[in-house]
Write a protein that holds these residues in place. Sequence first.
Motif, PDB file in Angstrom:
ATOM      1  N   SER A  47       0.828  -1.205   0.000  1.00 48.29           N
ATOM      2  CA  SER A  47       0.000   0.000   0.000  1.00 48.29           C
ATOM      3  C   SER A  47       0.859   1.250   0.000  1.00 48.29           C
ATOM      4  O   SER A  47       0.374   2.334  -0.331  1.00 48.29           O
ATOM      5  CB  SER A  47      -0.930   0.018   1.229  1.00 48.29           C
ATOM      6  OG  SER A  47      -1.897  -0.996   1.148  1.00 48.29           O
ATOM      7  N   ILE A  48       2.136   1.089   0.404  1.00 41.12           N
ATOM      8  CA  ILE A  48       3.058   2.222   0.437  1.00 41.12           C
ATOM      9  C   ILE A  48       4.480   1.725   0.257  1.00 41.12           C
ATOM     10  O   ILE A  48       4.841   0.668   0.799  1.00 41.12           O
ATOM     11  CB  ILE A  48       2.932   3.016   1.762  1.00 41.12           C
ATOM     12  CG1 ILE A  48       3.851   4.257   1.755  1.00 41.12           C
ATOM     13  CG2 ILE A  48       3.191   2.137   2.975  1.00 41.12           C
ATOM     14  CD1 ILE A  48       3.676   5.174   2.944  1.00 41.12           C
ATOM     15  N   GLN A  49       5.260   2.455  -0.500  1.00 37.93           N
ATOM     16  CA  GLN A  49       6.710   2.243  -0.582  1.00 37.93           C
ATOM     17  C   GLN A  49       7.354   3.260   0.360  1.00 37.93           C
ATOM     18  O   GLN A  49       7.142   4.467   0.209  1.00 37.93           O
ATOM     19  CB  GLN A  49       7.206   2.468  -2.015  1.00 37.93           C
ATOM     20  CG  GLN A  49       6.645   1.494  -3.028  1.00 37.93           C
ATOM     21  CD  GLN A  49       7.260   0.109  -2.930  1.00 37.93           C
ATOM     22  OE1 GLN A  49       8.355  -0.075  -2.412  1.00 37.93           O
ATOM     23  NE2 GLN A  49       6.552  -0.880  -3.447  1.00 37.93           N
ATOM     24  N   LEU A  50       8.117   2.789   1.323  1.00 37.86           N
ATOM     25  CA  LEU A  50       8.609   3.690   2.359  1.00 37.86           C
ATOM     26  C   LEU A  50       9.572   4.746   1.833  1.00 37.86           C
ATOM     27  O   LEU A  50       9.665   5.839   2.416  1.00 37.86           O
ATOM     28  CB  LEU A  50       9.264   2.888   3.496  1.00 37.86           C
ATOM     29  CG  LEU A  50       8.304   2.520   4.649  1.00 37.86           C
ATOM     30  CD1 LEU A  50       7.119   1.706   4.154  1.00 37.86           C
ATOM     31  CD2 LEU A  50       9.037   1.787   5.752  1.00 37.86           C
ATOM     32  N   ASP A  51      10.255   4.467   0.737  1.00 39.50           N
ATOM     33  CA  ASP A  51      11.180   5.467   0.214  1.00 39.50           C
ATOM     34  C   ASP A  51      10.459   6.620  -0.491  1.00 39.50           C
ATOM     35  O   ASP A  51      11.104   7.570  -0.942  1.00 39.50           O
ATOM     36  CB  ASP A  51      12.222   4.836  -0.708  1.00 39.50           C
ATOM     37  CG  ASP A  51      11.622   4.109  -1.903  1.00 39.50           C
ATOM     38  OD1 ASP A  51      10.382   4.059  -2.010  1.00 39.50           O
ATOM     39  OD2 ASP A  51      12.395   3.599  -2.728  1.00 39.50           O
ATOM     40  N   THR A  52       9.117   6.550  -0.566  1.00 36.00           N
ATOM     41  CA  THR A  52       8.366   7.676  -1.134  1.00 36.00           C
ATOM     42  C   THR A  52       8.010   8.713  -0.069  1.00 36.00           C
ATOM     43  O   THR A  52       7.472   9.777  -0.402  1.00 36.00           O
ATOM     44  CB  THR A  52       7.068   7.195  -1.813  1.00 36.00           C
ATOM     45  OG1 THR A  52       6.204   6.588  -0.832  1.00 36.00           O
ATOM     46  CG2 THR A  52       7.374   6.180  -2.908  1.00 36.00           C
ATOM     47  N   ILE A  53       8.275   8.407   1.192  1.00 36.01           N
ATOM     48  CA  ILE A  53       8.041   9.387   2.259  1.00 36.01           C
ATOM     49  C   ILE A  53       9.186  10.396   2.219  1.00 36.01           C
ATOM     50  O   ILE A  53      10.336  10.064   2.531  1.00 36.01           O
ATOM     51  CB  ILE A  53       7.971   8.709   3.650  1.00 36.01           C
ATOM     52  CG1 ILE A  53       6.877   7.633   3.662  1.00 36.01           C
ATOM     53  CG2 ILE A  53       7.708   9.747   4.736  1.00 36.01           C
ATOM     54  CD1 ILE A  53       6.841   6.803   4.944  1.00 36.01           C
ATOM     55  N   LYS A  54       8.893  11.602   1.814  1.00 42.35           N
ATOM     56  CA  LYS A  54       9.944  12.583   1.543  1.00 42.35           C
ATOM     57  C   LYS A  54      10.453  13.300   2.790  1.00 42.35           C
ATOM     58  O   LYS A  54      11.646  13.562   2.922  1.00 42.35           O
ATOM     59  CB  LYS A  54       9.447  13.621   0.527  1.00 42.35           C
ATOM     60  CG  LYS A  54       9.062  13.021  -0.821  1.00 42.35           C
ATOM     61  CD  LYS A  54      10.217  12.230  -1.431  1.00 42.35           C
ATOM     62  CE  LYS A  54       9.848  11.632  -2.780  1.00 42.35           C
ATOM     63  NZ  LYS A  54      10.905  10.747  -3.303  1.00 42.35           N
TER      64      LYS A  54
END
Length: 236
Positions: A47-54
Amino acid sequence: MNRIKTCLVLISLIIISGCKPSVKTKNEFYIVGQMKDVMWKGKLGPSIQLDTIKNTQGLYGLGPVSYLSGELLINDGQTYVSRVTSDSTMSVEKNNTISAPFFVYSNVKDWKIVDLPLEIQSIVQLQNFITDNSKDLKKPFTFKLKGKVSKATIHIQNLPKGSKVSSPKEAHQGQVNYKIFDEDCTIVGFYSENHQGIFTHHDSYLHMHLITDDEQKMGHLDDVKFEKIQLYLPKN
């Protein structure tokens, strides 16, 4: 005359607004996916790729690895992944190129530190203590504990590849429990009275992951006895 009055009012407003103290941005809080969809509907994929958290400044987060193949923890901007290697051993690595089927995370700017009373010796007692000491906080929120535990039980999800899930019992196939004794550690937790089945279990307001200070053990916290520890609550 009216034009002069209007100008005076505008000048006054400019002066007043210029004297206002700056307002702090509130702590940011995000929820992606739902625990109940993973447990009951078998939504195991990302549901989320953690490296997209900026924004990683003061970033905290937790959840399972996609397909329930491990545990995830973000502690002050650093992402950790733990996986089962045997019934008594695990691997813990720093890696943010990883995904989760559900995940909760937030950015915390400032903390209020409280010594946890010695009589607090269980997760239920901790929950009650946090409830009593967070009445002025905007909920939900992140908290953490730092110090020593005399013992704790953590688990890592280790669902066999290709498994189908339609109940919590099926979701916990392969889960391995680990005992911890006399360890300095950090516990990152998330508190909510309204998100049971979303990012906390149905019978709890808390979801917590523990990592030892040597970064050799990390997992979902199931049971704990505290020795000497401090509770960090966010400042609004």
